[in-house]
Design a protein around this motif. Sequence first.
Motif, PDB file in Angstrom:
ATOM      1  N   CYS A  76       0.843  -1.189   0.000  1.00  0.00           N
ATOM      2  CA  CYS A  76       0.000   0.000   0.000  1.00  0.00           C
ATOM      3  C   CYS A  76       0.887   1.251   0.000  1.00  0.00           C
ATOM      4  CB  CYS A  76      -0.891  -0.030   1.236  1.00  0.00           C
ATOM      5  SG  CYS A  76      -1.862   1.455   1.444  1.00  0.00           S
ATOM      6  N   ALA A  78       0.057   4.124   0.964  1.00  0.00           N
ATOM      7  CA  ALA A  78      -0.253   4.977   2.111  1.00  0.00           C
ATOM      8  C   ALA A  78       0.333   4.418   3.406  1.00  0.00           C
ATOM      9  CB  ALA A  78      -1.762   5.170   2.235  1.00  0.00           C
ATOM     10  N   CYS A  79       0.054   3.130   3.705  1.00  0.00           N
ATOM     11  CA  CYS A  79       0.479   2.587   5.000  1.00  0.00           C
ATOM     12  C   CYS A  79       1.645   1.597   4.869  1.00  0.00           C
ATOM     13  CB  CYS A  79      -0.709   1.931   5.711  1.00  0.00           C
ATOM     14  SG  CYS A  79      -1.280   0.425   4.913  1.00  0.00           S
ATOM     15  N   CYS A  97      -4.286  -0.389   0.012  1.00  0.00           N
ATOM     16  CA  CYS A  97      -4.947  -1.519   0.647  1.00  0.00           C
ATOM     17  C   CYS A  97      -6.407  -1.156   0.894  1.00  0.00           C
ATOM     18  CB  CYS A  97      -4.244  -1.890   1.951  1.00  0.00           C
ATOM     19  SG  CYS A  97      -4.536  -0.732   3.297  1.00  0.00           S
ATOM     20  N   CYS A 100      -7.029   1.691   3.538  1.00  0.00           N
ATOM     21  CA  CYS A 100      -6.687   3.044   3.104  1.00  0.00           C
ATOM     22  C   CYS A 100      -7.630   3.524   2.007  1.00  0.00           C
ATOM     23  CB  CYS A 100      -5.248   3.098   2.629  1.00  0.00           C
ATOM     24  SG  CYS A 100      -4.083   2.820   3.974  1.00  0.00           S
TER      25      CYS A 100
HETATM   26 ZN   LIG Z   1      -2.918   0.994   3.421  1.00  0.00          ZN
END
Ligand SMILES: [Zn+2]
Length: 105
Positions: A76, A78-79, A97, A100
């Motif tokens: 992902c 973002a994370c 993911c 997110c």
């Molecule tokens: Zn994520």
Amino acid sequence: MRDALLALDRNLREALAASTEGSKPVDLDEPIGRLSRMEAIQQKEMASANRATQQARLRQVAAAPPRLDDGDYGLCVACEEPIGTKRLAARPETPLCLGCQAARE
Ligand SMILES: [Zn+2]
């Protein structure tokens, strides 16, 4: 995975090419009834919303191969947690993911 992305890229491009016709501006001078004119406008709006979704997907598809090369693919953006394999199978182009993605929508 690269093959899946290539196939998806081709499908989306074909769908976009095929939908160009339907998203022409509605000709308001056409001698059609009021109801069918509203229907025509609604259809056009749906078609362009559809196209916007497809164009957004196409951008993600185009962004995926460099991530494959970098070894970031499947993580992902973002994370940085791994994206579920089920999600990747359904949306091989996704950079996010499920958690997110849901948080952004
Ligand atoms: Zn994520």
